[in-house]
Design a protein around this motif. Structure first.
Motif, short mmCIF file in Angstrom:
data_model
loop_
_atom_site.label_atom_id
_atom_site.label_comp_id
_atom_site.label_asym_id
_atom_site.label_seq_id
_atom_site.Cartn_x
_atom_site.Cartn_y
_atom_site.Cartn_z
N VAL A 50 18.43 -2.71 -6.40
CA VAL A 50 17.97 -1.58 -7.22
C VAL A 50 18.28 -0.28 -6.50
CG1 VAL A 50 15.91 -0.44 -8.15
CG2 VAL A 50 16.18 -2.93 -8.38
N ALA A 56 0.82 -1.22 0.00
CA ALA A 56 0.00 0.00 0.00
C ALA A 56 0.85 1.27 0.00
CB ALA A 56 -0.95 0.00 1.19
N GLY A 88 4.19 3.71 -1.60
CA GLY A 88 4.43 4.30 -2.92
C GLY A 88 5.02 3.33 -3.92
N VAL A 89 6.17 2.73 -3.58
CA VAL A 89 6.80 1.76 -4.49
C VAL A 89 5.84 0.62 -4.77
CG1 VAL A 89 8.65 0.05 -4.72
CG2 VAL A 89 9.18 2.30 -3.75
N SER A 130 18.02 3.80 -7.18
CA SER A 130 17.50 4.84 -8.08
C SER A 130 18.34 6.10 -8.09
CB SER A 130 16.07 5.20 -7.66
OG SER A 130 16.09 5.82 -6.38
N SER A 189 0.52 -6.76 2.49
CA SER A 189 0.30 -5.48 3.17
C SER A 189 -0.06 -5.69 4.63
CB SER A 189 -0.84 -4.72 2.47
OG SER A 189 -1.12 -3.53 3.18
N GLY A 190 0.38 -4.76 5.47
CA GLY A 190 -0.01 -4.78 6.89
C GLY A 190 -1.35 -4.11 7.11
N ARG A 191 -1.91 -3.55 6.05
CA ARG A 191 -3.16 -2.79 6.22
C ARG A 191 -4.35 -3.56 5.63
NH1 ARG A 191 -1.32 3.20 4.32
NH2 ARG A 191 0.67 2.29 3.69
N CYS A 201 14.61 -3.11 -3.13
CA CYS A 201 14.93 -1.68 -3.18
C CYS A 201 14.75 -0.98 -1.85
CB CYS A 201 14.09 -0.98 -4.25
SG CYS A 201 12.35 -0.86 -3.82
#
Ligand code: NDP
Length: 330
Positions: free
Chosen positions: A270, A160, A162-163, A272, A182-184, A245
């Motif tokens: 990775v 959930a 950004g990446v 950036s 996800s934890g959510r 990443c």
């Protein structure tokens, strides 16, 4: 009277770390060849660490924060850029050693500029930001390693965030079956709307795994690290690959060599920040092709510059869903 503009300035005087909006003038900016009228920036996890001082991101003080920016060239001493050109910057030491995008104006080196790809607005590019561009770098790494949709499920951790959100949208559009971790639990509908075929709890991967477990994943994109990444490696199928990443769950990696030597699993790092321009251009071209802008809008909220101090805390406590665009002129 000298014209002033607003910027988020991070200072650290005698151990007193603070981030606040200040008025600057053009002469305060670094002596670099391209002056940009900044329209938007973003909030990434690393920005949260820099704004709050909870991570050692900023190396020189005072610092203008913001690892990303998008805007319009005002003037340039480099003939490759002219007034009116739409440009963006991701990383390159912004908010570490170089003044960044949380400013209504900024002066930058021309080699750090990426041209805004056709089909994207300035706002779209910051909806993507470093988090989204890194998601595409991870997808490219998996492709380079030979991972294809017919090989099986791809797991995305920190889903959930950004990446994670951008990675799900890209992979689903490319035809992969995506499993979101996800934890959510409250975000199951959101993750499915981005294209996740299945959602699993954070705890399914955040545990002490055996060196090898039943092969479950053809590949993975991990922004969490620690036990989550170790479990993912133990559960990756023969010749699978995992792009790593992030460190939202910790910087350690309690794994063994078994996935590498008995299954030929590849762990793909990775980065950036100093990624070469050719690879950046490739990633941005692929984003304009393989990221659905409707889904991008669904995962994005817009915030004013003044909210940055709170947003820095919110992203570190896992309260931000998807991506945040910062309107530096609001
Ligand atoms: P976000 O905060 O948006 O996303 C991180 C997500 O990780 C959260 O939304 C949450 O997802 C999950 N998470 C948070 N805390 C924990 C925890 N303690 N244990 C397990 N999961 C957790 O950050 P970004 O997407 O901006 O960045 C993600 C990571 O990737 C960061 O570590 C960042 O530093 C790194 N990064 C690295 C880059 C590089 O160049 N290598 C570039 C960009 C980012 P959920 O609630 O769904 O579980």
């Amino acid at each position: 009277m000298t014209e002033t503009f607003k910027a988020l300035v991070i200072e650290n005087t005698d151990g007193n770390y603070k981030s606040e909006i200040q008025d600057l003038t053009i002469s305060d900016l670094p002596d670099e060849p391209v002056l940009v009228d900044v329209a938007y920036s973003t909030v990434n996890y690393k920005d949260g660490l820099a704004i709050t001082g909870k991570g050692k991101i900023v190396r020189d003080f005072p610092m203008v924060g913001g690892i990303d920016m998008a805007g319009t060239v005002v003037n340039s001493l480099d003939a490759n850029y002219k007034p009116g050109d739409k440009v963006l910057v991701n990383g390159w030491g912004f908010s570490e050693t170089l003044w960044g995008g949380y400013s209504q104006k900024q002066r930058v080196k021309s080699e750090f500029l990426t041209r805004v790809p056709d089909g994207f607005s300035l706002k779209d590019t910051m909806a993507i930001g470093t988090a989204g561009y890194t998601s595409m770098l991870c997808v490219l790494a998996l492709e380079d390693a030979g991972v294809t949709p017919d090989q099986g499920d791809i797991v995305v951790t920190g889903a959930a965030g950004g990446v994670g959100s951008v990675a799900i949208a890209i992979l689903a559009k490319l035809g992969y079956r995506v499993v979101a971790s996800s934890g959510r639990t409250s975000e199951v509908d959101y993750l499915q709307s981005l294209g996740a075929a299945e959602v699993i709890g954070r705890d399914v991967l955040d545990r002490d795994a055996r060196p090898l477990e039943k092969g479950r994943w053809a590949g993975g994109i991990d922004s969490v690290g620690s036990k989550t990444l170790a479990t993912l490696l133990a559960e990756t199928k023969d010749e699978g690959a995992v792009a790593a990443c992030g460190l939202a769950g910790g910087t350690d990696l309690p794994t063994t060599v078994m996935p590498f030597i008995l299954r030929g699993v590849r762990l793909l790092g990775v980065n950036s920040v100093t990624c070469p321009n050719q690879r950046r251009d490739q990633a941005w071209a692929r984003l304009s092709q393989d990221l659905d802008v409707v889904k991008l809008n669904e995962m994005t909220t817009l915030e004013p510059l003044s909210r940055l101090p709170e947003l820095g805390e919110e992203i570190l406590s896992g309260k931000i869903r998807g991506r945040v665009i910062v309107d530096v002129n609001a």
